[in-house]
Write a protein that holds these residues in place. Structure first.
Motif: not given
Length: 102
Positions: A46-53, A55-68
């Motif tokens: 359901f998330f295949e091909g989703i990209e940010s503005e 053009g980079a694919a949205l991945t967990s790399e965009n979020v800090p690993s220990d956000i909480l």
């Protein structure tokens, strides 16, 4: 597969499937899991091909690993859930719009 068939496999009414499809209702993670299982596809389907503005694919790399683990993020989440649900949805939409223009 029809909406009716999917609804029967998932164990809900077809009207709920329609609401998910149109975006009238949000799909919880557990419900998305049930739908993916019923369609015999991985949840990532359901998330295949989703990209940010950018053009980079949205991945967990965009979020800090220990956000909480971050005190500020944890305080933000706690404050967010202290807001009444209808206001929380509006705040979420505002945050989404702001992140799109950032």
């Amino acid at each position: 597969m029809t909406q009716q068939q999917l609804a029967e496999k998932v164990g809900i009414k077809f009207q709920q499937i329609q609401k998910y499809e149109t975006g009238a209702n949000r799909v919880s993670a557990s419900r998305l899991w049930d739908i993916a299982d019923s369609l015999e596809v991985p949840v990532s389907f359901f998330f295949e091909g989703i990209e940010s503005e950018s053009g980079a694919a949205l991945t967990s790399e965009n979020v800090p690993s220990d956000i909480l683990g971050d005190k500020e993020a944890l305080d933000l989440v706690r404050s967010y859930y202290a807001i009444p649900e209808n206001q929380r949805r509006r705040l979420f939409e505002l945050a989404r719009v702001l992140s799109d223009v950032a």
